[in-house]
Design a protein around this motif. Structure first.
Motif, PDB file in Angstrom:
ATOM      1  N   ASP A 247       0.841  -1.197   0.000  1.00  0.00           N
ATOM      2  CA  ASP A 247       0.000   0.000   0.000  1.00  0.00           C
ATOM      3  C   ASP A 247       0.876   1.247   0.000  1.00  0.00           C
ATOM      4  O   ASP A 247       0.497   2.281  -0.535  1.00  0.00           O
ATOM      5  N   ASN A 257       1.411  -2.742   4.208  1.00  0.00           N
ATOM      6  CA  ASN A 257       0.640  -3.597   3.314  1.00  0.00           C
ATOM      7  C   ASN A 257      -0.451  -4.313   4.107  1.00  0.00           C
ATOM      8  O   ASN A 257      -0.603  -4.108   5.309  1.00  0.00           O
ATOM      9  N   MET A 258      -1.155  -5.175   3.425  1.00  0.00           N
ATOM     10  CA  MET A 258      -2.264  -5.917   4.021  1.00  0.00           C
ATOM     11  C   MET A 258      -1.830  -6.648   5.291  1.00  0.00           C
ATOM     12  O   MET A 258      -0.713  -7.156   5.386  1.00  0.00           O
ATOM     13  N   THR A 261       1.305  -9.363   6.337  1.00  0.00           N
ATOM     14  CA  THR A 261       2.558  -9.283   5.585  1.00  0.00           C
ATOM     15  C   THR A 261       3.759  -9.352   6.518  1.00  0.00           C
ATOM     16  O   THR A 261       4.759 -10.028   6.231  1.00  0.00           O
ATOM     17  N   ARG A 319      -4.068  -3.443   8.003  1.00  0.00           N
ATOM     18  CA  ARG A 319      -2.715  -3.465   7.439  1.00  0.00           C
ATOM     19  C   ARG A 319      -1.680  -3.410   8.553  1.00  0.00           C
ATOM     20  O   ARG A 319      -1.992  -3.064   9.697  1.00  0.00           O
ATOM     21  N   ASP A 320      -0.447  -3.772   8.196  1.00  0.00           N
ATOM     22  CA  ASP A 320       0.652  -3.706   9.157  1.00  0.00           C
ATOM     23  C   ASP A 320       1.895  -3.153   8.479  1.00  0.00           C
ATOM     24  O   ASP A 320       1.933  -2.960   7.257  1.00  0.00           O
TER      25      ASP A 320
END
Length: 351
Positions: A247, A257-258, A261, A319-320
């Protein structure tokens, strides 16, 4: 016809860091010149009877299934210049700034949307020559740069797909997480090049985006296996490499990102499996998270299929943040980068 050549920036990229070979860049350029015709894009706003709305223009571009949200924003900002009734550069830049702020407010949690708007403003308005031209010439120059930036962003996915092909070898097993258009493009091109590989797709809870990606790969006759998210460590022994999208790419060289990840990258790192990130340069953001809690909340409802007691708290973060030490390489339209080089690229982009 204008003679196309590799940009000076691409050449400097190879000279300074030696990460990108001239052969890869030639392949990437070839991909953008000889690619098959793209599906028709939405027609730009040209109704003189209706007041222009950058959000409506953005929504029109977003309807194109292969167009990323950030690229839709770039196209909408170009339309602001095209439809502007401003008579001075100051008025036009104020309109652009207002439109950019409106788009960023449309989704304050979208890192790629914010980064694309900021990069557009810097790329389009960054020229001192505008001060010495008449307004019409200056506006034409702005529009030319805006359209060029939009075209570069639109082609980014194809360039990344070309640059990644040397890393996918016959007989390999690739683990992917979530649904990423650029990762799908990489795998699609590898299949078209008759490479023999198989893909493990994580389920991608809570929205099951991995199931969506597995469906797309099955249409290409790529051997694909759907893996529940909690079985990543269990299956990692069979994996040769991990491919994920992003992202956003942040100043540390890490990615946002999602959800999931980070833990996939940690497992892969512990088992000496390379983690490759595919991300367009318009996702490079001026942001330096120190931990997971520095991320702006991006919540997503979680459906467990059964009622959850009201006293039970559910983690809904979507997300992380994955720190750079867990990533091997980033495939971008600027070249193939190591995480440590990302900060240098950000400086170049935002100068």
């Amino acid at each position: 016809m204008e003679n196309r050549k590799t940009s000076t920036y691409y050449e400097n990229r190879a000279v300074q860091f030696g990460v990108v070979s001239t052969e890869w860049l030639a392949q990437a350029q070839s991909a953008t010149v000889h690619r098959p015709p793209s599906p028709p894009l939405p027609a730009p706003h040209n109704d003189a009877d209706k007041p222009f709305s950058v959000i409506q223009e953005f929504d029109t571009w977003r309807k194109h299934p292969d167009l990323a949200e950030a690229v839709a924003a770039i196209r909408a900002l170009a339309a602001v210049i095209r439809s502007s009734k401003a008579t001075t550069m100051m008025q036009l830049e104020i309109q652009l700034k207002s439109a950019s702020d409106s788009l960023k407010c449309w989704d304050t949690t979208s890192i790629s949307l914010t980064a694309a708007c900021d990069l557009f403003m810097r790329y389009v308005t960054r020229t001192s020559a505008l001060e010495y031209e008449d307004f019409n010439s200056a506006k034409s120059r702005l529009l030319e740069r805006a359209d060029k930036f939009g075209e570069i962003s639109f082609k980014a996915r194809e360039i990344i797909a070309m640059l990644s092909q040397d890393f996918i070898f016959d007989g390999c097993t690739i683990l992917v997480h979530g649904f990423s258009r650029v990762v799908l493009q990489i795998l699609k091109l590898a299949a078209q090049n008759n490479k023999l590989f198989r893909v493990f797709c994580t389920e991608g809870r809570p929205d099951r985006t991995g199931l969506r990606l597995s469906n797309e790969l099955a249409k290409l006759d790529v051997p694909v296996k759907l893996v529940i998210d909690s079985a990543v460590a269990y299956t990692m022994d069979e994996v040769d490499m991990v491919f994920v999208g992003a992202d956003g790419v942040v100043e540390s060289g890490g990615i946002i990102n999602m959800m999931g990840t980070y833990q996939i990258a940690m497992v892969a790192k512990s088992m000496n499996k390379p983690v490759y990130v595919a991300a367009e340069s318009y996702k490079f953001a001026r942001f330096y998270p120190l931990d997971q809690k520095d991320l702006a909340p991006a919540l997503r409802p979680v459906d467990f299929g059964v009622p959850v007691p009201s006293k039970v708290e559910v983690e809904c973060s979507a997300r992380d943040y994955t720190p750079p030490q867990y990533l091997t390489l980033l495939f971008t339209d600027l070249g193939v980068l190591t995480p440590s080089v990302v900060s240098d690229e950000l400086i170049q982009l935002y100068l």
